[in-house]
Design a protein around this motif. Structure first.
Motif, PDB file in Angstrom:
ATOM      1  N   ILE A   1     -10.726   9.873  -0.200  1.00 34.51           N
ATOM      2  CA  ILE A   1      -9.537  10.371   0.496  1.00 34.51           C
ATOM      3  C   ILE A   1      -8.408  10.258  -0.329  1.00 34.51           C
ATOM      4  O   ILE A   1      -8.461   9.179  -1.236  1.00 34.51           O
ATOM      5  N   LYS A   2      -7.400  11.206  -0.376  1.00 37.92           N
ATOM      6  CA  LYS A   2      -6.064  10.834  -1.360  1.00 37.92           C
ATOM      7  C   LYS A   2      -5.184   9.869  -0.692  1.00 37.92           C
ATOM      8  O   LYS A   2      -5.234   9.637   0.416  1.00 37.92           O
ATOM      9  N   MET A   3      -4.635   9.155  -1.398  1.00 33.85           N
ATOM     10  CA  MET A   3      -3.628   8.147  -1.018  1.00 33.85           C
ATOM     11  C   MET A   3      -2.613   8.480  -0.199  1.00 33.85           C
ATOM     12  O   MET A   3      -2.183   7.886   0.830  1.00 33.85           O
ATOM     13  N   LYS A   4      -2.034   9.791  -0.378  1.00 26.56           N
ATOM     14  CA  LYS A   4      -1.059  10.400   0.443  1.00 26.56           C
ATOM     15  C   LYS A   4      -1.553  10.487   1.958  1.00 26.56           C
ATOM     16  O   LYS A   4      -0.833  10.459   2.771  1.00 26.56           O
ATOM     17  N   TRP A   5      -2.645  10.891   2.040  1.00 23.34           N
ATOM     18  CA  TRP A   5      -3.319  11.295   3.368  1.00 23.34           C
ATOM     19  C   TRP A   5      -3.551   9.770   4.066  1.00 23.34           C
ATOM     20  O   TRP A   5      -3.103   9.641   5.247  1.00 23.34           O
TER      21      TRP A   5
ATOM     22  N   ALA B   1      -1.898   6.928   3.346  1.00 19.59           N
ATOM     23  CA  ALA B   1      -0.553   6.717   3.874  1.00 19.59           C
ATOM     24  C   ALA B   1      -0.012   7.277   4.994  1.00 19.59           C
ATOM     25  O   ALA B   1       0.775   6.556   5.792  1.00 19.59           O
ATOM     26  N   GLY B   2      -0.140   8.454   5.371  1.00 18.43           N
ATOM     27  CA  GLY B   2      -0.017   8.963   6.510  1.00 18.43           C
ATOM     28  C   GLY B   2      -0.463   8.420   7.688  1.00 18.43           C
ATOM     29  O   GLY B   2       0.293   8.276   8.517  1.00 18.43           O
ATOM     30  N   VAL B   3      -1.804   7.892   7.647  1.00 15.97           N
ATOM     31  CA  VAL B   3      -2.405   7.059   8.702  1.00 15.97           C
ATOM     32  C   VAL B   3      -1.702   5.826   8.728  1.00 15.97           C
ATOM     33  O   VAL B   3      -1.536   5.583  10.000  1.00 15.97           O
ATOM     34  N   TYR B   4      -1.539   5.362   7.735  1.00 13.72           N
ATOM     35  CA  TYR B   4      -0.647   4.052   7.885  1.00 13.72           C
ATOM     36  C   TYR B   4       0.631   4.326   8.555  1.00 13.72           C
ATOM     37  O   TYR B   4       0.995   3.298   9.505  1.00 13.72           O
ATOM     38  N   GLY B   5       1.236   5.259   8.310  1.00 13.34           N
ATOM     39  CA  GLY B   5       2.576   5.506   8.747  1.00 13.34           C
ATOM     40  C   GLY B   5       2.708   5.732  10.427  1.00 13.34           C
ATOM     41  O   GLY B   5       3.394   5.350  11.113  1.00 13.34           O
ATOM     42  N   ALA B   6       1.580   6.510  10.514  1.00 14.34           N
ATOM     43  CA  ALA B   6       1.265   6.735  12.203  1.00 14.34           C
ATOM     44  C   ALA B   6       0.949   5.298  12.730  1.00 14.34           C
ATOM     45  O   ALA B   6       1.404   5.378  13.919  1.00 14.34           O
ATOM     46  N   LEU B   7       0.312   4.572  12.210  1.00 14.92           N
ATOM     47  CA  LEU B   7      -0.117   3.271  12.793  1.00 14.92           C
ATOM     48  C   LEU B   7       1.166   2.360  12.900  1.00 14.92           C
ATOM     49  O   LEU B   7       1.191   1.764  14.106  1.00 14.92           O
ATOM     50  N   ILE B   8       2.043   2.467  12.064  1.00 15.82           N
ATOM     51  CA  ILE B   8       3.244   1.773  12.039  1.00 15.82           C
ATOM     52  C   ILE B   8       4.110   2.128  13.299  1.00 15.82           C
ATOM     53  O   ILE B   8       4.767   1.604  14.144  1.00 15.82           O
TER      54      ILE B   8
ATOM     55  N   PHE C   1       0.886  -1.252  -0.127  1.00 17.43           N
ATOM     56  CA  PHE C   1       0.088   0.006   0.036  1.00 17.43           C
ATOM     57  C   PHE C   1       0.762   1.105  -0.055  1.00 17.43           C
ATOM     58  O   PHE C   1       0.555   2.118  -0.787  1.00 17.43           O
ATOM     59  N   LEU C   2       1.891   1.317   0.962  1.00 15.57           N
ATOM     60  CA  LEU C   2       2.675   2.393   0.882  1.00 15.57           C
ATOM     61  C   LEU C   2       3.528   2.734  -0.370  1.00 15.57           C
ATOM     62  O   LEU C   2       3.756   3.976  -0.816  1.00 15.57           O
ATOM     63  N   ALA C   3       3.795   1.587  -1.066  1.00 14.23           N
ATOM     64  CA  ALA C   3       4.748   1.857  -2.245  1.00 14.23           C
ATOM     65  C   ALA C   3       3.742   2.479  -3.439  1.00 14.23           C
ATOM     66  O   ALA C   3       4.075   3.410  -4.157  1.00 14.23           O
ATOM     67  N   PHE C   4       2.277   1.806  -3.350  1.00 14.09           N
ATOM     68  CA  PHE C   4       1.401   2.457  -4.289  1.00 14.09           C
ATOM     69  C   PHE C   4       1.221   3.903  -3.964  1.00 14.09           C
ATOM     70  O   PHE C   4       1.028   4.730  -4.874  1.00 14.09           O
TER      71      PHE C   4
END
Length: 283
Positions: free
Chosen positions: A165-169, A171-178, A145-148
């Motif tokens: 929602i845009k992918m970059k936002w 991805a920011g949520v995913y990054g925060a969860l990580i 997902f992050l690569a996409f």
């Protein structure tokens, strides 16, 4: 990195597996089938270095079949979503590079499992059992997902099929969860997470242009901007004017001016900047 991948693709690119994401999702389907029909089999499929070293080498592969979630509805939605992401990435990168990305995540995860096993053995003086729970394909899926999101940051998706929602936002949520998981987990869990994301980290940093932030490049840009700021409009019409410093024949009758043949457009420079200016290119 791109040069290395190009050389590898020339030599072994013909062995790349087309539609690899489809085969991964078929593996998930097999894992879910075991979960509902023969759940005891799953205990023999986890990535357990202790049992692998005892001869159960099939665990090096079967852990990839382990379903990331027990909800069948979530599984169907997840498979549909990641099928689209995987196919898009394969079309963007090519089959070989997508294979390298997926298998890289799998190999790094296996290395992480054995690394963690070795640390446990060194610290506690004995073999560790039950580490398989730390190593799943969940973070490998997140790496897809992050690569996409890096490739298509402005693309919109419908969150819960409703909220655009845009992918970059996202991805920011995913990054925060990580990051939250890294803080919340013990050090064993952190090793598992980091190793599972090494393929994404390698991909991300290999696609960045770090020359832009090198001291030499920063100094060059600052010098050019300083020269442009010194260029101020002057009253009257002149025959010549330097595109860098703005001086004309009025400022110094002895100045010589020439047009640059390498710049796109009619750019004239004084003798001090004819050979030192930054060339202007329209494309």
């Amino acid at each position: 990195m791109n040069h290395l991948l190009n050389k590898m693709e020339q030599k072994i690119g013909r062995y790349a597996i087309p539609n690899l994401i489809l085969w991964l999702l078929v593996g998930y389907a097999i894992g879910y089938t075991f979960m509902y029909l023969a759940p005891d089999i799953l205990t023999y499929m986890t990535l357990e270095p202790y049992y692998i070293m005892k001869g159960q080498v099939w665990r090096l592969i079967t852990w990839v079949l382990m379903p990331p979630d027990s909800s069948l509805l979530f599984a169907v939605i997840m498979m549909m979503f990641y099928f689209q992401l995987g196919q898009s990435l394969e079309r963007t990168w090519g089959t070989f590079r997508f294979n390298v990305y997926i298998f890289g995540g799998i190999i790094f995860t296996v290395i992480g499992a054995f690394l963690l096993y070795g640390i446990f053995y060194a610290v506690y003086g004995g073999p560790a059992v039950g580490m398989g729970a730390y190593f799943t394909t969940n973070y490998i899926n997140m790496a897809i997902f992050l690569a996409f999101a890096v490739c298509y940051p402005e693309m919109q998706v419908l969150l819960y099929f409703i909220i655009p929602i845009k992918m970059k936002w996202l991805a920011g949520v995913y990054g925060a969860l990580i990051l939250f998981s890294l803080v919340q987990e013990n050090w064993a869990g952190r090793v598992a997470i980091i190793m599972s994301f090494l393929n994404f980290l390698v991909f991300y940093f290999s696609t960045r242009d770090f020359r832009r932030i090198s001291p030499k490049e920063i100094h060059r840009r600052q010098t050019f901007k300083s020269q442009m700021r010194q260029s101020a409009p002057r009253a009257g019409v002149t025959k010549h004017k330097c595109a860098v410093c703005g001086r004309t024949e009025v400022d110094d009758p002895n100045l010589e001016f020439r047009f640059c043949s390498k710049c796109d457009g009619n750019y004239e420079y004084c003798q001090d900047h004819l050979f030192t200016h930054q060339h202007v290119y329209k494309s």
